[in-house]
Write a protein that holds these residues in place. Structure first.
Motif, mmCIF file in Angstrom:
data_model
loop_
_atom_site.group_PDB
_atom_site.id
_atom_site.type_symbol
_atom_site.label_atom_id
_atom_site.label_comp_id
_atom_site.label_asym_id
_atom_site.label_seq_id
_atom_site.Cartn_x
_atom_site.Cartn_y
_atom_site.Cartn_z
ATOM 1 N N SER A 310 0.801 -0.926 -0.016
ATOM 2 C CA SER A 310 0.210 -0.106 -0.066
ATOM 3 C C SER A 310 0.934 1.135 -0.013
ATOM 4 N N GLU A 311 1.957 1.360 0.897
ATOM 5 C CA GLU A 311 2.750 2.487 0.773
ATOM 6 C C GLU A 311 3.413 2.651 -0.534
ATOM 7 N N LEU A 312 3.902 1.559 -1.230
ATOM 8 C CA LEU A 312 4.701 1.848 -2.373
ATOM 9 C C LEU A 312 3.914 1.764 -3.671
ATOM 10 N N GLY A 313 2.657 1.250 -3.370
ATOM 11 C CA GLY A 313 1.698 1.462 -4.829
ATOM 12 C C GLY A 313 2.155 0.542 -5.672
ATOM 13 N N THR A 314 1.216 0.621 -6.967
ATOM 14 C CA THR A 314 1.287 -0.511 -7.965
ATOM 15 C C THR A 314 2.789 -0.220 -8.900
ATOM 16 N N ALA A 315 3.498 0.989 -8.635
ATOM 17 C CA ALA A 315 4.383 1.382 -9.617
ATOM 18 C C ALA A 315 5.777 0.660 -9.085
ATOM 19 N N VAL A 316 5.829 0.077 -7.600
ATOM 20 C CA VAL A 316 6.661 -0.512 -7.115
ATOM 21 C C VAL A 316 6.486 -1.826 -6.829
ATOM 22 N N PRO A 317 6.349 -2.919 -7.674
ATOM 23 C CA PRO A 317 5.714 -4.202 -7.101
ATOM 24 C C PRO A 317 6.616 -4.868 -6.076
ATOM 25 N N VAL A 318 6.124 -5.630 -5.118
ATOM 26 C CA VAL A 318 7.004 -6.215 -4.240
ATOM 27 C C VAL A 318 6.737 -7.841 -4.415
ATOM 28 N N ARG A 319 7.826 -8.544 -4.597
ATOM 29 C CA ARG A 319 7.690 -9.966 -4.722
ATOM 30 C C ARG A 319 8.716 -10.726 -3.835
ATOM 31 N N GLY A 320 8.193 -11.813 -3.667
ATOM 32 C CA GLY A 320 9.332 -12.500 -2.668
ATOM 33 C C GLY A 320 10.171 -13.144 -3.397
ATOM 34 N N SER A 321 11.204 -13.593 -2.722
ATOM 35 C CA SER A 321 12.726 -14.030 -3.369
ATOM 36 C C SER A 321 12.256 -15.426 -4.055
ATOM 37 N N ASP A 322 11.406 -16.181 -3.317
ATOM 38 C CA ASP A 322 11.018 -17.468 -4.012
ATOM 39 C C ASP A 322 10.871 -17.524 -5.451
ATOM 40 N N GLU A 323 10.264 -16.241 -5.824
ATOM 41 C CA GLU A 323 9.902 -16.322 -7.289
ATOM 42 C C GLU A 323 10.950 -16.206 -8.091
ATOM 43 N N LEU A 324 12.394 -15.930 -7.558
ATOM 44 C CA LEU A 324 13.458 -15.939 -8.153
ATOM 45 C C LEU A 324 14.392 -17.180 -7.923
ATOM 46 N N GLY A 325 13.802 -18.001 -7.205
ATOM 47 C CA GLY A 325 14.691 -19.380 -7.033
ATOM 48 C C GLY A 325 15.330 -19.341 -5.712
ATOM 49 N N LEU A 326 15.040 -18.296 -4.947
ATOM 50 C CA LEU A 326 16.094 -18.286 -3.566
ATOM 51 C C LEU A 326 14.782 -18.361 -2.418
ATOM 52 N N PRO A 327 14.698 -19.510 -1.711
ATOM 53 C CA PRO A 327 13.544 -19.675 -0.783
ATOM 54 C C PRO A 327 13.857 -18.394 0.341
ATOM 55 N N SER A 328 12.917 -17.556 0.608
ATOM 56 C CA SER A 328 12.917 -16.789 1.485
ATOM 57 C C SER A 328 13.427 -17.027 2.975
ATOM 58 N N ALA A 329 13.038 -18.119 3.380
ATOM 59 C CA ALA A 329 13.393 -18.674 4.531
ATOM 60 C C ALA A 329 14.827 -19.007 4.805
ATOM 61 N N ALA A 330 15.315 -19.435 3.691
ATOM 62 C CA ALA A 330 16.832 -19.879 3.673
ATOM 63 C C ALA A 330 17.765 -19.028 3.066
ATOM 64 N N LYS A 331 17.565 -17.764 2.708
ATOM 65 C CA LYS A 331 18.171 -16.852 1.800
ATOM 66 C C LYS A 331 19.621 -16.559 2.624
ATOM 67 N N GLU A 332 19.290 -16.110 3.864
ATOM 68 C CA GLU A 332 20.533 -15.381 4.574
ATOM 69 C C GLU A 332 21.418 -16.712 4.820
ATOM 70 N N ALA A 333 20.882 -18.041 5.249
ATOM 71 C CA ALA A 333 21.830 -18.985 5.720
ATOM 72 C C ALA A 333 22.784 -19.247 4.289
ATOM 73 N N TYR A 334 22.017 -19.327 3.102
ATOM 74 C CA TYR A 334 22.743 -19.758 1.793
ATOM 75 C C TYR A 334 23.676 -18.488 1.403
ATOM 76 N N ALA A 335 23.206 -17.467 1.719
ATOM 77 C CA ALA A 335 24.163 -16.345 1.580
ATOM 78 C C ALA A 335 25.388 -16.386 2.241
ATOM 79 N N PHE A 336 25.388 -16.638 3.750
ATOM 80 C CA PHE A 336 26.654 -16.769 4.274
ATOM 81 C C PHE A 336 27.448 -18.096 4.020
ATOM 82 N N ALA A 337 26.740 -18.981 3.498
ATOM 83 C CA ALA A 337 27.453 -20.089 2.997
ATOM 84 C C ALA A 337 28.255 -19.739 1.771
ATOM 85 N N VAL A 338 27.683 -18.719 0.940
ATOM 86 C CA VAL A 338 28.460 -18.120 -0.360
ATOM 87 C C VAL A 338 29.753 -17.493 0.280
#
Length: 397
Positions: A310-338
């Motif tokens: 609602s704050e950002l409006g339709t001009a700035v869509p918000v999507r989850g990282s899961d849509e790009l192949g990175l599970p949201s719950a795992a992203k930080e653990a994966y990032a520190f593995a990197v």
């Protein structure tokens, strides 16, 4: 290289152990996710940790006990992840540890402390461990955070427009394509505190939080309280900047509420949820974002996500990282593995424009495994090219 990344964030609700297979392909770092396990601290350890965190007073004896017990808990998670996710063939563990203090004076980070003694992890797994990621960046003049910004930049490079990565943990942070990265303020930290202190179920729960955003959805935003909270000077500071529960702690919330009469728990939680949405949206707009890729525990709060959209409006869509192949719950653990993988190859894990450091740094301290410091990646590491792109195997962006 099979790497286990271990992470527990500012909400200190659980240890996430994410296993990945990483390989360099030219200037691409290719990651194959192997899975995630998440194990909560036992009630006694979580209570001891909560009691010791700022602004509470503690002792060196308490710090020693916590360093040991958290190290043992991380070790148990690493053993389980190696057995269940890697078939016993992991080669490296990268442990973020548990942040207990971030020493900031006049906007400058003087030091940072993550505990969870890595010797327990190395002893239990037999594997070399990279830990203490943040202090090296602080020593180089940086904020020591957000370190995930390097992974975010490589991952989102090439996407159209101006994609901004957002993490909604206890604290919220963003990464923009130009390398700007900083903590925007609280995400779940104050919401969790309100649930704990203002509701019967929160006081009785070992992990108090606004499940599915139900309390916030029933409440009404208190505009005067919101204005009082938005007057916090941290929000006006220039990037790079970092914060944590040293600032956004229970006493901070109590002081804010003291300016008003009795307020219902639902209204307080709704107001704090809106606070997160407003401060994140302000930061996202300032970055010129054309889309937001969100991860972290906050994405599971539909009321928070609805307020942010609602704050950002339709001009700035918000999507989850899961849509790009990175599970949201795992992203930080994966990032520190990197980040551990990069250290094993002698490659820097920081972006100076993100943390404010004088230069990029190879991060962490190494604890030998059973075979000493013969890290798999170090053979020929001096000739290894630093990757510029991060690709999730099997997922077209």
């Amino acid at each position: 290289m099979r790497v286990i990344g271990l992470m527990s964030g500012t909400s200190y609700d659980a240890i996430d152990a994410g296993a990945v297979d990483l390989a360099l392909d030219g200037d691409h770092l290719v990651m194959t996710p192997l899975g995630l396990i998440s194990r909560g601290y036992d009630d006694a350890l979580r209570s001891a940790l909560a009691t010791a965190l700022p602004p509470a007073a503690t002792s060196l004896a308490d710090v020693c006990r916590l360093d040991t017990l958290i190290g043992q808990a991380f070790a148990a998670a690493a053993v389980e992840a190696d057995r269940e996710l890697c078939d016993g063939r992991a080669e490296l563990v990268a442990s973020h540890g548990q942040t207990v203090y971030h020493w900031v004076t006049d906007g400058r980070v003087r030091g940072t402390l993550q505990i969870g003694q890595p010797a327990w992890i190395a002893e239990a797994t037999g594997l070399p461990v990279v830990a203490d990621f943040r202090p090296r960046d602080v020593a180089a003049g940086g904020q020591g955070a957000p370190l995930v910004s390097l992974v975010d930049q490589m991952w989102l490079r090439g996407r159209p427009g101006t994609p901004v990565a957002l993490n909604l943990g206890g604290i919220a942070n963003i990464t923009a394509p130009d390398g700007t990265a900083f903590d925007t303020g609280p995400a779940n930290a104050l919401i969790d505190t309100a649930v704990r202190e203002l509701t019967p179920q929160g006081r009785a729960a070992h992990l108090p939080f606004d499940r599915d955003g139900e309390l916030a959805a029933r409440g009404t935003v208190h505009e005067e309280l919101l204005a009082r909270l938005l007057a916090e000077p941290y929000y006006a500071l220039p990037a790079p900047k970092t914060t944590g529960k040293e600032l956004f702690h229970p006493a901070y919330l109590r002081a804010a509420l003291a300016d008003f009469g009795p307020l219902g728990a639902e209204d307080v939680v709704a107001t704090l949820t809106r606070l997160t949405a407003v401060t994140v949206a302000d930061a996202v707009r300032a970055a010129g974002a054309t889309e937001v890729i969100a991860s972290g525990g906050g994405v599971r709060n539909p009321t928070l996500m609805a307020m942010l959209r609602s704050e950002l409006g339709t001009a700035v869509p918000v999507r989850g990282s899961d849509e790009l192949g990175l599970p949201s719950a795992a992203k930080e653990a994966y990032a520190f593995a990197v980040l551990g993988f990069l250290t094993a190859h002698g490659l820097p894990g920081t972006v100076p424009t993100s943390t404010g450091a004088r230069h990029p740094s190879v991060l962490g301290s190494l604890t030998p495994g059973r075979t000493g410091l013969r890290l798999p990646g170090l053979t020929g590491a001096q000739d290894t090219q630093a990757p510029t792109r991060f690709v999730v195997n099997g997922h077209a962006r």
